[in-house]
Motif scaffolding. Structure first.
Motif, PDB file in Angstrom:
ATOM      1  N   GLY A 325       0.823  -1.256   0.043  1.00  0.00           N
ATOM      2  CA  GLY A 325       0.036  -0.115  -0.154  1.00  0.00           C
ATOM      3  C   GLY A 325       0.886   1.433   0.208  1.00  0.00           C
ATOM      4  O   GLY A 325       0.148   2.218  -0.022  1.00  0.00           O
ATOM      5  N   GLY A 326       2.147   1.195   0.218  1.00  0.00           N
ATOM      6  CA  GLY A 326       3.021   2.364   0.170  1.00  0.00           C
ATOM      7  C   GLY A 326       2.648   3.478   1.249  1.00  0.00           C
ATOM      8  O   GLY A 326       2.930   4.692   1.077  1.00  0.00           O
ATOM      9  N   ASP A 327       2.583   2.974   2.419  1.00  0.00           N
ATOM     10  CA  ASP A 327       2.106   3.857   3.567  1.00  0.00           C
ATOM     11  C   ASP A 327       3.403   3.856   4.571  1.00  0.00           C
ATOM     12  O   ASP A 327       3.236   4.463   5.503  1.00  0.00           O
ATOM     13  CB  ASP A 327       0.972   3.354   4.373  1.00  0.00           C
ATOM     14  CG  ASP A 327       1.132   1.682   4.990  1.00  0.00           C
ATOM     15  OD1 ASP A 327       2.232   1.132   4.659  1.00  0.00           O
ATOM     16  OD2 ASP A 327       0.304   1.398   5.607  1.00  0.00           O
ATOM     17  N   SER A 332       5.894  -8.323   6.201  1.00  0.00           N
ATOM     18  CA  SER A 332       6.778  -9.583   5.721  1.00  0.00           C
ATOM     19  C   SER A 332       6.367  -9.934   4.143  1.00  0.00           C
ATOM     20  O   SER A 332       5.250 -10.369   4.063  1.00  0.00           O
ATOM     21  CB  SER A 332       6.707 -10.680   6.822  1.00  0.00           C
ATOM     22  OG  SER A 332       7.286 -11.692   6.599  1.00  0.00           O
ATOM     23  N   GLY A 333       7.499 -10.156   3.188  1.00  0.00           N
ATOM     24  CA  GLY A 333       7.011 -10.719   2.124  1.00  0.00           C
ATOM     25  C   GLY A 333       6.151  -9.751   1.390  1.00  0.00           C
ATOM     26  O   GLY A 333       5.750 -10.257   0.217  1.00  0.00           O
ATOM     27  N   ALA A 334       5.929  -8.406   1.674  1.00  0.00           N
ATOM     28  CA  ALA A 334       5.155  -7.561   0.667  1.00  0.00           C
ATOM     29  C   ALA A 334       5.659  -6.958  -0.399  1.00  0.00           C
ATOM     30  O   ALA A 334       6.719  -7.338  -0.807  1.00  0.00           O
ATOM     31  CB  ALA A 334       4.414  -6.557   1.932  1.00  0.00           C
ATOM     32  N   ASP A 335       4.998  -6.070  -1.002  1.00  0.00           N
ATOM     33  CA  ASP A 335       5.144  -5.754  -2.222  1.00  0.00           C
ATOM     34  C   ASP A 335       6.489  -4.862  -2.549  1.00  0.00           C
ATOM     35  O   ASP A 335       6.969  -4.288  -1.326  1.00  0.00           O
ATOM     36  CB  ASP A 335       4.363  -4.703  -2.697  1.00  0.00           C
ATOM     37  CG  ASP A 335       2.774  -5.265  -2.683  1.00  0.00           C
ATOM     38  OD1 ASP A 335       2.539  -6.368  -2.815  1.00  0.00           O
ATOM     39  OD2 ASP A 335       1.758  -4.297  -2.677  1.00  0.00           O
ATOM     40  N   ASN A 336       7.260  -4.966  -3.598  1.00  0.00           N
ATOM     41  CA  ASN A 336       8.411  -4.371  -3.653  1.00  0.00           C
ATOM     42  C   ASN A 336       7.976  -2.737  -3.583  1.00  0.00           C
ATOM     43  O   ASN A 336       6.971  -2.390  -3.798  1.00  0.00           O
ATOM     44  CB  ASN A 336       9.028  -4.524  -5.104  1.00  0.00           C
ATOM     45  CG  ASN A 336       9.237  -5.845  -5.446  1.00  0.00           C
ATOM     46  OD1 ASN A 336       9.295  -6.843  -4.624  1.00  0.00           O
ATOM     47  ND2 ASN A 336       9.155  -6.336  -6.725  1.00  0.00           N
ATOM     48  N   ILE A 337       9.262  -2.064  -3.268  1.00  0.00           N
ATOM     49  CA  ILE A 337       9.059  -0.613  -2.893  1.00  0.00           C
ATOM     50  C   ILE A 337       9.601   0.100  -4.144  1.00  0.00           C
ATOM     51  O   ILE A 337      10.914  -0.087  -4.413  1.00  0.00           O
ATOM     52  CB  ILE A 337      10.113  -0.256  -1.643  1.00  0.00           C
ATOM     53  CG1 ILE A 337       9.257  -0.727  -0.392  1.00  0.00           C
ATOM     54  CG2 ILE A 337       9.954   1.236  -1.396  1.00  0.00           C
ATOM     55  CD1 ILE A 337      10.428  -1.124   0.630  1.00  0.00           C
ATOM     56  N   LYS A 338       9.027   1.105  -4.651  1.00  0.00           N
ATOM     57  CA  LYS A 338       9.154   1.716  -5.855  1.00  0.00           C
ATOM     58  C   LYS A 338      10.029   2.850  -5.536  1.00  0.00           C
ATOM     59  O   LYS A 338      10.043   3.660  -4.715  1.00  0.00           O
ATOM     60  CB  LYS A 338       8.055   2.159  -6.493  1.00  0.00           C
ATOM     61  CG  LYS A 338       7.134   0.900  -7.113  1.00  0.00           C
ATOM     62  CD  LYS A 338       5.809   1.633  -8.114  1.00  0.00           C
ATOM     63  CE  LYS A 338       4.893   0.345  -8.407  1.00  0.00           C
ATOM     64  NZ  LYS A 338       5.671  -0.339  -8.973  1.00  0.00           N
ATOM     65  N   VAL A 339      11.184   3.017  -6.372  1.00  0.00           N
ATOM     66  CA  VAL A 339      11.979   4.344  -6.305  1.00  0.00           C
ATOM     67  C   VAL A 339      11.271   5.413  -6.878  1.00  0.00           C
ATOM     68  O   VAL A 339      10.859   5.544  -7.917  1.00  0.00           O
ATOM     69  CB  VAL A 339      13.442   3.960  -6.769  1.00  0.00           C
ATOM     70  CG1 VAL A 339      14.378   5.249  -6.847  1.00  0.00           C
ATOM     71  CG2 VAL A 339      14.233   2.811  -6.332  1.00  0.00           C
TER      72      VAL A 339
END
Length: 365
Positions: A325-327, A332-339
């Protein structure tokens, strides 16, 4: 003859213009209009970090008539600190809409912006009272002020929360030799779920080989249930006279405890970033450095545009964190973090506040 004809034509034109003016005048004469009334609907949701995305309050108002044919009315909700006569008001243009909804997070930020005072030591904010009114004005411009009409003023009072504070989950405290056996000053591991009072996890740093012993306590004091060494190395005991728990060597440990099965574990960890946003891609990780003073892992490195990263421990994928969710909270094991964009970044990983409050930051240098 020519002069007489000119006079006749002039007279006809004057009559025509006079008739036209009379019609125009009829169109701009205002008839009795309608005022507006402001209605506040509170959801009774508390002003807390836990509920930050929930609806806190809804404002609605009745339509205004200025009495003009074909009039266009623009509406604005104004919010200001009480006693300032709406000087420096925060304005929310709604166009022709007759309602404005605020979330808990939006009201919290608004109260802080309007001047809620934060205590330098506790970091808590003082209560504050705001005033709210609806404005109606002729015209389509968001800043329309022509013949503005205002509703009666209503108040909104509350005590904003510190958005940087950790969410409070059921916890176990970890007093030990590494911090002077003081449960009231000890870090905690947490459940990460308000309904979970059985399983807990978190990270503790043990800096010295002669200070590796500790216990779990059910509150930041010794006068309740405490958990010490059980029958085996992975068992817990609630006997007040039980021995101490212990890790094998200094380091940064992932501690887990289950107060129902009375089991516990300790995994020593080192942390790194990995991903397409780094120079090494997904094939090799870039190690981070632990800062014992701040209690966080950090690295300064270049990240590429449109790339992604994750955090992982011990050069493997068994223990890794992403951001659902980008918060800014890690799972654990969640979505990749966008640069966000290409550049040199200082990346910080903070696992010090227990499950549910693992966080990170990407700060562009």
């Amino acid at each position: 003859m020519k002069n007489w004809l000119t006079q006749i034509l002039g007279l006809c034109m004057a009559v025509t213009l006079l008739s036209s003016c009379e019609k125009d005048e009829e169109q701009v004469v205002a008839k009795p209009g309608r005022e507006t009334t402001l209605t506040t609907v509170s959801t009774n949701v508390p002003l807390t970090l836990d509920d930050k995305d929930k609806t806190y309050v809804v404002y609605s108002w009745t339509p205004v008539s200025f009495g003009y044919l074909g009039e266009v009315v623009s509406y604005t909700l104004e919010v200001a600190k009480k006693g300032n006569d709406f000087a420096g008001a925060k304005t929310y243009q709604t166009g022709s809409a007759l309602t404005k909804t605020f979330t808990v997070s939006e009201i919290n930020s608004l109260m802080i912006e309007m001047g809620a005072v934060q205590d330098a030591k506790t970091k808590e904010f003082s209560p504050i009272e705001l005033e709210v009114r609806a404005k109606a004005a002729l015209g389509t411009s968001p800043t329309a002020d022509a013949m503005a009409k205002y509703s009666a003023v209503t108040t909104l009072a509350g005590k904003p929360y510190n958005a940087n504070a950790a969410i409070v989950y059921p916890s176990l405290w970890v007093p030990g030799a590494y911090q002077g056996w003081a449960p009231d000053k000890a870090p905690a591991i947490a459940s990460g779920d308000k309904d979970n009072k059985k399983t807990y996890e978190g990270y503790i740093y043990f800096p010295s080989a002669d200070k590796l012993k500790f216990k779990f306590t059910s509150k930041p004091a010794w006068d309740d249930v405490n958990y010490g060494k059980g029958a085996s190395a992975t068992d817990l005991s609630t006997d007040g006279g039980a021995g101490d728990l212990e890790v094998t060597e200094p380091g940064y440990y992932w501690l887990k405890a289950n107060t129902e099965t009375l089991k516990w574990s300790a995994t020593k960890t080192t942390w790194a970033v990995i991903g397409s946003g780094t120079a090494k891609g997904w094939d090799n990780e870039t190690p981070m450095t632990y800062d014992p003073i701040q209690g966080v892992w950090t690295i300064t490195t270049a990240l590429s545009q449109d790339g992604e990263i994750k955090f992982r421990a011990n050069n493997g994928w068994d223990l890794n964190y992403g951001d659902k969710g980008g918060d800014g909270l890690l799972e654990s094991g969640a979505d990749n973090i966008k640069v966000p964009s290409a550049g040199n970044y200082t990346i910080t990983l903070d696992l010090s506040k227990g499950a549910g409050n693992y966080t990170y930051t990407l700060k562009k240098n």
